[in-house]
Scaffold this motif. Sequence first.
Motif, short mmCIF file in Angstrom:
data_model
loop_
_atom_site.label_atom_id
_atom_site.label_comp_id
_atom_site.label_asym_id
_atom_site.label_seq_id
_atom_site.Cartn_x
_atom_site.Cartn_y
_atom_site.Cartn_z
N PRO A 208 -19.04 111.34 92.08
CA PRO A 208 -17.97 110.48 92.63
C PRO A 208 -16.67 111.24 92.84
O PRO A 208 -15.91 110.91 93.74
CB PRO A 208 -17.81 109.38 91.57
CG PRO A 208 -19.10 109.36 90.85
CD PRO A 208 -19.60 110.77 90.84
N GLN A 209 -16.42 112.25 92.03
CA GLN A 209 -15.20 113.04 92.23
C GLN A 209 -15.34 113.90 93.47
O GLN A 209 -14.41 114.06 94.25
CB GLN A 209 -14.94 113.93 91.01
CG GLN A 209 -14.61 113.15 89.74
CD GLN A 209 -13.36 112.35 89.89
OE1 GLN A 209 -12.35 112.82 90.37
NE2 GLN A 209 -13.43 111.09 89.49
N ALA A 210 -16.53 114.50 93.61
CA ALA A 210 -16.74 115.41 94.74
C ALA A 210 -16.83 114.66 96.05
O ALA A 210 -16.44 115.15 97.10
CB ALA A 210 -18.00 116.22 94.51
N HIS B 62 -20.27 105.91 99.29
CA HIS B 62 -21.44 105.30 98.68
C HIS B 62 -22.70 105.57 99.48
O HIS B 62 -23.79 105.68 98.91
CB HIS B 62 -21.24 103.79 98.51
CG HIS B 62 -20.15 103.49 97.53
ND1 HIS B 62 -19.03 102.76 97.86
CD2 HIS B 62 -19.99 103.83 96.24
CE1 HIS B 62 -18.25 102.68 96.80
NE2 HIS B 62 -18.80 103.32 95.81
N ILE C 226 -19.80 113.94 88.15
CA ILE C 226 -19.06 114.81 89.07
C ILE C 226 -19.15 114.32 90.51
O ILE C 226 -18.19 114.43 91.26
CB ILE C 226 -19.58 116.26 88.96
CG1 ILE C 226 -19.33 116.79 87.57
CG2 ILE C 226 -18.91 117.15 89.99
CD1 ILE C 226 -19.83 118.18 87.34
N LEU D 5 -23.75 108.92 98.33
CA LEU D 5 -24.26 108.87 96.96
C LEU D 5 -25.68 108.33 96.93
O LEU D 5 -26.57 108.89 96.29
CB LEU D 5 -23.34 108.00 96.10
CG LEU D 5 -23.73 107.85 94.63
CD1 LEU D 5 -23.67 109.19 93.93
CD2 LEU D 5 -22.82 106.87 93.93
N THR E 55 -15.24 112.15 97.13
CA THR E 55 -14.06 111.48 97.67
C THR E 55 -13.71 112.01 99.06
O THR E 55 -13.06 111.32 99.84
CB THR E 55 -12.82 111.65 96.77
OG1 THR E 55 -12.61 113.04 96.54
CG2 THR E 55 -13.00 110.94 95.45
N ASP F 183 -14.64 106.43 103.08
CA ASP F 183 -15.39 105.18 103.20
C ASP F 183 -16.88 105.39 103.12
O ASP F 183 -17.62 104.45 102.85
CB ASP F 183 -15.08 104.51 104.54
CG ASP F 183 -13.67 103.96 104.57
OD1 ASP F 183 -13.12 103.81 105.67
OD2 ASP F 183 -13.13 103.69 103.48
N TYR F 184 -17.35 106.60 103.36
CA TYR F 184 -18.78 106.83 103.41
C TYR F 184 -19.33 107.32 102.08
O TYR F 184 -20.50 107.69 101.96
CB TYR F 184 -19.13 107.84 104.51
CG TYR F 184 -18.69 107.35 105.86
CD1 TYR F 184 -17.44 107.69 106.37
CD2 TYR F 184 -19.51 106.51 106.59
CE1 TYR F 184 -17.03 107.20 107.58
CE2 TYR F 184 -19.10 106.02 107.81
CZ TYR F 184 -17.86 106.37 108.31
OH TYR F 184 -17.46 105.88 109.51
#
Lengths: 387, 290, 324
Positions: free
Chosen positions: C281-283, C292, C279, C295, C285, C289-290
């Motif tokens: 990576p979906q959230a 990662h 979830i 994450l 977005t 650009d930031y």
Amino acid sequence: MMTGNLKFAAVLGLGFAAVLAAGPASAQVKIGAVLSVSGPASFLGDPEKKTLDIYVDDINAKGGINGQKLQLVLYDDGGDANAARTFATRLVEEDKVAAVVGGTTTGTTMAMMPVFEDAQTPFISLAGAIEIIQPVRKWVFKTPHTDRMACEKIFADLKRRNLTKVALISGTDAFGHSMRDQCIAVAPAANITIAEVENYGPTDSDMTPQLTKIKAAPGIQAVINTGFGQGPAIVTRDYRQLGIEYPFYESHGVASKQYIGLAGAAADGVRLPAAALLVADKLPDNDPQKPVVVAYKNTFEAKTGQPVSTFGGHAYDGLMILAAAAKRAGSFDRAKLRDEIEQTRGYVGTAGMVNMSPTDHLGLNLSAFRMLEIKNGDWALVSDSGS
Amino acid sequence: MAEFLQFIFSGLTVGAIYALVAIGFTLIYNASDVVNFAQGEFVMLGGMTTVFLGYAGVPLPLAAIAAVLVSTAIGLALYRFAIATAAGANAVTLIIITIGASIFLRGAAEVVFDKRFHTLPPLFGSDPIRVGGAAILPQSLIVFAGAAIIVVLLWAFIDRTLFGKAVIATSANRIAARLVGIDTRVIVAACFALSAAIGAIAGILITPITLTSYNAGTLLALKGFAAVMLGGIGSAAGAMVGGILLGLLEALAAGYLSASYKDAVALVVILCVLFVLPQGLFGKTKVERV
Amino acid sequence: MNVLALFDRLRSPQRHRLILLIPLAVFILLLPLLFSSAYYYRVAALVFIFAIAALGLNLLMGFAGQVSLGHAGFMGIGAYAVTIGPTHLGIPPLFSFLLGAALSAVVAFLVGRPILRLKEHYLAVATLGFGVLVAIVFTNEAGWTGGPDGMTVPGLTLMDWSIRGAGAWYWIAAISFLLGAALALNLADSPTGRALRAIHDSEIAARVLGVDVAKKKLIVFVVSAVYASIAGSYFGLINGYITPDVSGFLRSIELVAMVVLGGMGSVIGSLVGAAVLVILPQALTVFHDYEHIVLGLIVMSVMIFLRRGIVPSLAAALGERRAK
């Protein structure tokens, strides 16, 4: 323990809902894009993203299309086909976009295609493989030349120089591999013999073993390297390091000044098929592509501070074809958009002149590729006579 | 014969690169039992920082020194904020923390630098040296020499200085070291800093050959880790030998077997070695207390 | 005789299992009420698919204490089995799915025997090597696998009813996870499970007590491989397309992170860990650009502050509160 588990369930569900409910505010017309901005294909995806950002803003600044402004909804799939498909579903179900420009790599494009076909949303792909448009799928188009065309262009140049026996060295990335397969398939028809085939990993740092084997193989008259990213630059340098003298061809995967910068002096004398975009300033004034490519090149370089790349050019073509189709259709109705995209005729873009039809969802022919040679660290057009 | 020599040169070049990365892994592991998967990012930072400072107009030697300092600072920060605060966590948790750190550093590099490929000019020009029909780049010799010098200096440091003895003590038994008055936190922090510095130097030396980009660290960490295990974890000489051996295996496999499977061949050989020597080539047999 | 009385009559381990499984089943049934489009079904389906693989890996890492950095290799075997079977060998998809699981079991058995003799970091690198090897084979054998570009996965039809659409896959994946969880709990309470926990604590002590260490480790390795293979098959089928990086190093690391983030040794932890990494990576977005950077920070923070994993740490905290 029981209440603990129930709490997790509640938190999980609520978290899920809350996080996904925060969607973008609804604006005018939404255009979707799923690009590989990070990851192994970022070399392609990053200029594509920058191009779409610049030109969507540009279109909006000039008043939008059909009186509506565009909103670009862009997701980064990181080069992962699974992520791309999830984002494609999101674009169709949540963002409800009118059309999509994207799919940086063949893998991501192929994974996303069924989603857009099912949702009857026009999709213009930016990937190279011929499988994307062959067989023709109703809602899928593409702007980059196919790798088969690149092979054919190289073979035509080889024949002009009376070279028939070649060696092929390819990256095992999707681009390099796919073009390698096409070259092998097309060679017999072009009377070219591929005598030696070597591979390297896309992140390898030394290709001298493979090149040593090519150097030792008898009768080789030219060498073709298919791949993109850092690999070709290293292959080029290793080629000169080993003192191999045969003519050396690269693919359109290196169509960016960056390749010359990375390969250095070793790049001199290398030939490759590329779009006119790379030699924008050197085109004769009566070339129909000149105004388009010069304008794009200047805009891109001014706004990003980076040298222009043909991959960004593909995104430009995709967006412009879409915009022109929308103008002709007078609306952003998906079916009408699709029909007008298919009717694109005489569009002059960075890749060449595009004439689409119900049986051709690419619209480019071999003349869209120019043969270039690197001279003194810069691109030079190879004239049709072969010099 | 010339071909064989060329394959050897290729193997030594790539092997020296792996060796430099592997040495960084070993140092941190020795002091703290942590396998630092962000080691590849230190290498990337060394190269990328130098490149971008160079673009900004800083003379390259100064840029290189600055890059090493930046990397060292980041190594210390990694220890202070991520590892030290998680003191007492088990080994796998610490590994995931370093993986999170590597994602973070890569993400930061994406934003601070860019997503393209970059290179540095080689130290002694790019004209290859021809030996017996084969060609080797001067930069390859520099990488090799660099790895050798670092191993020697490291050995001298660990074996001959008081601080080095403290490192040995800390890696042998953390609690006993504390009991004799060694501040193990300082020791471990210093090892992180040193690893980061070595990684950065490695990055600067190898960039003229391998090019660099914001995600160059991932594959290097993978190969470096494999090299360390081959040599036997805990031994700096083992890391060097493991790296060189891995490079040679890949080059010879590419030359004589199949270039597509060269990585596979190297991995199979490593697996076979581990089956016979479960502690790697030079690893110390571990005594497990029940 | 009412349900509660029946419940009381169950033996303690079975009671514990139901306490876990019933809320899970209810959660699975009610979750779709929150879904407003196929997108949610798809994300949820992917969460459960990865949760199955993470659960298998959790048996290996959490219960038996053996680390595997190559488990995506088994996912790949399952995924390519449902692709190659129908496309090149004419085997129906359902049968290919079962064959894939069987093949993974066989490979795990053959590879596990020598590999499981290694310890800790050496085991890690050996399993890493295995995963990378599988990925290399998938990338190179283009005639079978479509090469680095990948290939299309034929659709699954069960008796003339074609299974497509995220909704169908949500139910398949969620119910499979429920079954997998029941099996895992069963295993944990069995003599094999107890033996595994003894091995986790100390292999030598377990051996002294008469536990056949090698055999038990091999059993759990094979079981975890089958879980991963099933997850891989679902993964290929839901996407309709598969690329070699399904077996890649990054996927293996992702699986390990799911297990550790969620909580090693915790069945629900596998689900939570999978949910976080699918979830997020979906959230994220929204950060563009930031993405990662955020994450990485989240992964690090969770591991630093909830160092036994999300579920065990939170359970401990909640347990403390109740005790006060």
